[in-house]
Design a protein around this motif. Sequence first.
Motif, PDB file in Angstrom:
ATOM      1  N   THR A   1       0.842  -1.204   0.000  1.00 22.84           N
ATOM      2  CA  THR A   1       0.000   0.000   0.000  1.00 22.84           C
ATOM      3  C   THR A   1       0.872   1.246   0.000  1.00 22.84           C
ATOM      4  OG1 THR A   1      -1.813  -1.107   1.166  1.00 22.84           O
ATOM      5  CG2 THR A   1      -1.726   1.290   1.318  1.00 22.84           C
ATOM      6  N   ALA A   2       1.908   1.247   0.834  1.00 19.95           N
ATOM      7  CA  ALA A   2       2.789   2.410   0.936  1.00 19.95           C
ATOM      8  C   ALA A   2       3.584   2.628  -0.339  1.00 19.95           C
ATOM      9  CB  ALA A   2       3.732   2.232   2.122  1.00 19.95           C
ATOM     10  N   ALA A   3       4.242   1.571  -0.820  1.00 20.32           N
ATOM     11  CA  ALA A   3       5.131   1.724  -1.980  1.00 20.32           C
ATOM     12  C   ALA A   3       4.355   2.081  -3.237  1.00 20.32           C
ATOM     13  CB  ALA A   3       5.926   0.436  -2.198  1.00 20.32           C
ATOM     14  N   THR A   4       3.224   1.421  -3.462  1.00 23.09           N
ATOM     15  CA  THR A   4       2.452   1.723  -4.666  1.00 23.09           C
ATOM     16  C   THR A   4       1.770   3.084  -4.560  1.00 23.09           C
ATOM     17  OG1 THR A   4       0.533   0.476  -3.815  1.00 23.09           O
ATOM     18  CG2 THR A   4       2.074  -0.705  -5.245  1.00 23.09           C
ATOM     19  N   GLY A   5       1.320   3.431  -3.362  1.00 23.69           N
ATOM     20  CA  GLY A   5       0.699   4.739  -3.178  1.00 23.69           C
ATOM     21  C   GLY A   5       1.679   5.872  -3.417  1.00 23.69           C
ATOM     22  N   MET A   6       2.893   5.721  -2.910  1.00 24.42           N
ATOM     23  CA  MET A   6       3.905   6.746  -3.127  1.00 24.42           C
ATOM     24  C   MET A   6       4.373   6.763  -4.582  1.00 24.42           C
ATOM     25  SD  MET A   6       4.243   8.525  -0.437  1.00 24.42           S
ATOM     26  CE  MET A   6       5.713   9.447  -0.920  1.00 24.42           C
ATOM     27  N   ASP A   7       4.344   5.617  -5.230  1.00 23.71           N
ATOM     28  CA  ASP A   7       4.654   5.560  -6.663  1.00 23.71           C
ATOM     29  C   ASP A   7       3.647   6.395  -7.441  1.00 23.71           C
ATOM     30  OD1 ASP A   7       5.770   4.783  -9.092  1.00 23.71           O
ATOM     31  OD2 ASP A   7       4.669   2.894  -9.175  1.00 23.71           O
ATOM     32  N   ALA A   8       2.367   6.217  -7.122  1.00 26.17           N
ATOM     33  CA  ALA A   8       1.321   6.991  -7.794  1.00 26.17           C
ATOM     34  C   ALA A   8       1.498   8.490  -7.542  1.00 26.17           C
ATOM     35  CB  ALA A   8      -0.058   6.531  -7.321  1.00 26.17           C
ATOM     36  N   PHE A   9       1.815   8.838  -6.303  1.00 18.15           N
ATOM     37  CA  PHE A   9       2.032  10.244  -5.970  1.00 18.15           C
ATOM     38  C   PHE A   9       3.210  10.807  -6.770  1.00 18.15           C
ATOM     39  CE2 PHE A   9       3.858  13.714  -3.528  1.00 18.15           C
ATOM     40  CZ  PHE A   9       2.740  14.484  -3.249  1.00 18.15           C
ATOM     41  N   THR A  10       4.253   9.995  -6.919  1.00 16.15           N
ATOM     42  CA  THR A  10       5.424  10.416  -7.690  1.00 16.15           C
ATOM     43  C   THR A  10       5.049  10.696  -9.137  1.00 16.15           C
ATOM     44  OG1 THR A  10       6.867   9.105  -6.252  1.00 16.15           O
ATOM     45  CG2 THR A  10       7.782   9.794  -8.369  1.00 16.15           C
ATOM     46  N   HIS A  11       4.223   9.831  -9.713  1.00 13.38           N
ATOM     47  CA  HIS A  11       3.779  10.057 -11.093  1.00 13.38           C
ATOM     48  C   HIS A  11       3.138  11.436 -11.234  1.00 13.38           C
ATOM     49  CE1 HIS A  11       3.326   5.421 -11.553  1.00 13.38           C
ATOM     50  NE2 HIS A  11       4.571   5.818 -11.717  1.00 13.38           N
ATOM     51  N   SER A  12       2.271  11.749 -10.299  1.00 13.56           N
ATOM     52  CA  SER A  12       1.530  13.003 -10.392  1.00 13.56           C
ATOM     53  C   SER A  12       2.425  14.213 -10.149  1.00 13.56           C
ATOM     54  CB  SER A  12       0.372  12.997  -9.396  1.00 13.56           C
ATOM     55  OG  SER A  12      -0.518  11.955  -9.705  1.00 13.56           O
ATOM     56  N   LEU A  13       3.259  14.129  -9.129  1.00 11.94           N
ATOM     57  CA  LEU A  13       4.110  15.280  -8.817  1.00 11.94           C
ATOM     58  C   LEU A  13       5.134  15.515  -9.929  1.00 11.94           C
ATOM     59  CD1 LEU A  13       4.778  17.522  -6.886  1.00 11.94           C
ATOM     60  CD2 LEU A  13       6.259  15.958  -5.613  1.00 11.94           C
ATOM     61  N   GLU A  14       5.736  14.443 -10.426  1.00  9.86           N
ATOM     62  CA  GLU A  14       6.709  14.625 -11.510  1.00  9.86           C
ATOM     63  C   GLU A  14       6.039  15.140 -12.781  1.00  9.86           C
ATOM     64  OE1 GLU A  14      10.767  12.832 -11.628  1.00  9.86           O
ATOM     65  OE2 GLU A  14       9.480  11.063 -11.768  1.00  9.86           O
ATOM     66  N   SER A  15       4.837  14.673 -13.060  1.00 15.33           N
ATOM     67  CA  SER A  15       4.128  15.183 -14.229  1.00 15.33           C
ATOM     68  C   SER A  15       3.828  16.669 -14.076  1.00 15.33           C
ATOM     69  CB  SER A  15       2.817  14.411 -14.437  1.00 15.33           C
ATOM     70  OG  SER A  15       3.066  13.050 -14.702  1.00 15.33           O
ATOM     71  N   PHE A  16       3.544  17.093 -12.860  1.00 13.33           N
ATOM     72  CA  PHE A  16       3.203  18.491 -12.614  1.00 13.33           C
ATOM     73  C   PHE A  16       4.410  19.410 -12.787  1.00 13.33           C
ATOM     74  CE2 PHE A  16       2.016  22.155  -9.866  1.00 13.33           C
ATOM     75  CZ  PHE A  16       0.875  22.538 -10.566  1.00 13.33           C
ATOM     76  N   ILE A  17       5.608  18.912 -12.469  1.00 12.82           N
ATOM     77  CA  ILE A  17       6.798  19.759 -12.592  1.00 12.82           C
ATOM     78  C   ILE A  17       7.586  19.455 -13.874  1.00 12.82           C
ATOM     79  CG2 ILE A  17       6.986  20.174 -10.112  1.00 12.82           C
ATOM     80  CD1 ILE A  17       9.481  17.826 -11.719  1.00 12.82           C
TER      81      ILE A  17
ATOM     82  N   LEU B   1      13.714   8.310  -3.491  1.00 11.53           N
ATOM     83  CA  LEU B   1      14.353   9.388  -4.245  1.00 11.53           C
ATOM     84  C   LEU B   1      13.537  10.676  -4.278  1.00 11.53           C
ATOM     85  CD1 LEU B   1      15.515   7.176  -7.233  1.00 11.53           C
ATOM     86  CD2 LEU B   1      17.065   8.530  -5.796  1.00 11.53           C
ATOM     87  N   LEU B   2      12.221  10.568  -4.191  1.00  8.94           N
ATOM     88  CA  LEU B   2      11.342  11.705  -4.465  1.00  8.94           C
ATOM     89  C   LEU B   2      11.694  12.976  -3.693  1.00  8.94           C
ATOM     90  CD1 LEU B   2       8.904  12.839  -5.960  1.00  8.94           C
ATOM     91  CD2 LEU B   2       7.436  11.889  -4.159  1.00  8.94           C
ATOM     92  N   PRO B   3      11.795  12.959  -2.357  1.00  5.60           N
ATOM     93  CA  PRO B   3      12.060  14.228  -1.667  1.00  5.60           C
ATOM     94  C   PRO B   3      13.426  14.827  -2.011  1.00  5.60           C
ATOM     95  CG  PRO B   3      12.191  12.382  -0.131  1.00  5.60           C
ATOM     96  CD  PRO B   3      11.643  11.834  -1.417  1.00  5.60           C
ATOM     97  N   HIS B   4      14.399  13.953  -2.258  1.00  3.06           N
ATOM     98  CA  HIS B   4      15.747  14.440  -2.542  1.00  3.06           C
ATOM     99  C   HIS B   4      15.843  15.048  -3.942  1.00  3.06           C
ATOM    100  CE1 HIS B   4      17.045  12.637   1.191  1.00  3.06           C
ATOM    101  NE2 HIS B   4      16.477  11.498   0.813  1.00  3.06           N
ATOM    102  N   VAL B   5      15.166  14.453  -4.911  1.00  2.98           N
ATOM    103  CA  VAL B   5      15.171  15.030  -6.258  1.00  2.98           C
ATOM    104  C   VAL B   5      14.380  16.335  -6.271  1.00  2.98           C
ATOM    105  CG1 VAL B   5      14.472  14.686  -8.656  1.00  2.98           C
ATOM    106  CG2 VAL B   5      15.525  12.801  -7.384  1.00  2.98           C
ATOM    107  N   MET B   6      13.265  16.377  -5.539  1.00  2.00           N
ATOM    108  CA  MET B   6      12.496  17.635  -5.484  1.00  2.00           C
ATOM    109  C   MET B   6      13.317  18.739  -4.823  1.00  2.00           C
ATOM    110  SD  MET B   6       9.698  17.212  -7.105  1.00  2.00           S
ATOM    111  CE  MET B   6      10.410  15.934  -8.160  1.00  2.00           C
ATOM    112  N   ALA B   7      14.078  18.391  -3.798  1.00  2.00           N
ATOM    113  CA  ALA B   7      14.937  19.386  -3.150  1.00  2.00           C
ATOM    114  C   ALA B   7      16.013  19.875  -4.124  1.00  2.00           C
ATOM    115  CB  ALA B   7      15.575  18.796  -1.897  1.00  2.00           C
ATOM    116  N   TYR B   8      16.557  18.953  -4.916  1.00  2.00           N
ATOM    117  CA  TYR B   8      17.552  19.331  -5.928  1.00  2.00           C
ATOM    118  C   TYR B   8      16.936  20.274  -6.957  1.00  2.00           C
ATOM    119  CZ  TYR B   8      20.364  18.952 -10.156  1.00  2.00           C
ATOM    120  OH  TYR B   8      21.095  19.251 -11.282  1.00  2.00           O
TER     121      TYR B   8
END
Length: 389
Positions: A191-207, A287-294
């Motif tokens: 639930t955690a890994a797939t949910g965060m994967d989905a969130f990553t898709h959306s956030l990366e698409s937005f930026i 990776l998500l928070p670290h790449v967003m910080a970069y």
Amino acid sequence: MNTHYQFQTADKLIAGIGVFTELVSHLQKAVPSVERVLIVTQPFVKKLDFYQVMTSSLEKAGLSYEVVTDVEPEPTEANIENIKERVRDSSYDVLIGLGGGSVLDSTKLLSVLLSNTCTIQDILGTDLVKEPGIPTVLIPTTSGTGSEVTPNAIVTFPDKELKIGIVSRHLLPVLVVLDPLLTVSLPKPITAATGMDAFTHSLESFISNKANRFSDMFALESIRLIADGIQTAYHDGSNVEAREKMLIGSTYGGMALTAAGTAAVHAMAYPLGGKFKVTHGVANSMLLPHVMAYNMDAIVDRLAQVADPMGIQLNQGATSQQKAKAVVQKIKEWTAEFSIPQDLTEFGVREDDLEDLAIAAVQVKRLMDNNPKEMTVNDAIQIYKKLLA
């Protein structure tokens, strides 16, 4: 933001609590001549109640079916080609993929491999599939990849220690079934890994550099739904309302990435999966928070727009910088709450491996070109290094 953009997804989607029981009637409308079905899934799915519901309904409708259950997690080229060879002499009218992203991707690939004279090697990349495949029905049992609505499929190449994408409109299904009841038995780590994967898709698409009005609409609503549902779904998996938010949020995330594409997080995740078998959702989450910080200095205003749909409440006079930093902090808090690993050494990664990982990541041009800030090999090394204890 792009001024010219396009969007294409599955032919038909049906969604709702219990809608799975309507599968056959919708299948017969989508593929009127259907007689023979190939079900693509994994062994544990066959033990679940909804699998029995599906096969019983196929039998009652007079449809014959065969089942493939040996799709591997993070499927390899050899795995998919071997399945193709076993079933190629049969004649199927439709393929039903029932499972998580690995199953859905494999179903899409088998569809075109069985109807085109080609191998996986022949279609690596974008728009290299020449002819439509056997029609597919995709039924996700996780809330993560959004594969059911994307023209993408990912294949693992152990010899190259990398994952590579195949993108084609011919991978899109004729029917998608979204029923949150199929996800209530997901264990917490998935639930955690797939949910965060989905969130990553959306956030990366937005930026993404390819962000547009289509992708923004799907990305922001996906972020809102996932942010509203992920904690409840993680702590109380039987909460169907939270599961529905996660499932629809995941699908919207798939639509967002279809319209805009993901970026450096995914590019850096691929070699972690290919070389060290870090599952895709976990790699993205780490990776998500670290790449967003970069990326921060290039995306402050975009990240700031995400704070509200994430439910982040700051003082009325909060600056864009403060909102953007709060978004990254919230992601870090989620990964801690959901027990997402934060140390790559748990997977066997050592500092000596980082340069090879970084070189492989920056070579994923399809994704790195979407990143709003250029990333060098050294930049990628420094990000990976943040995940070493």
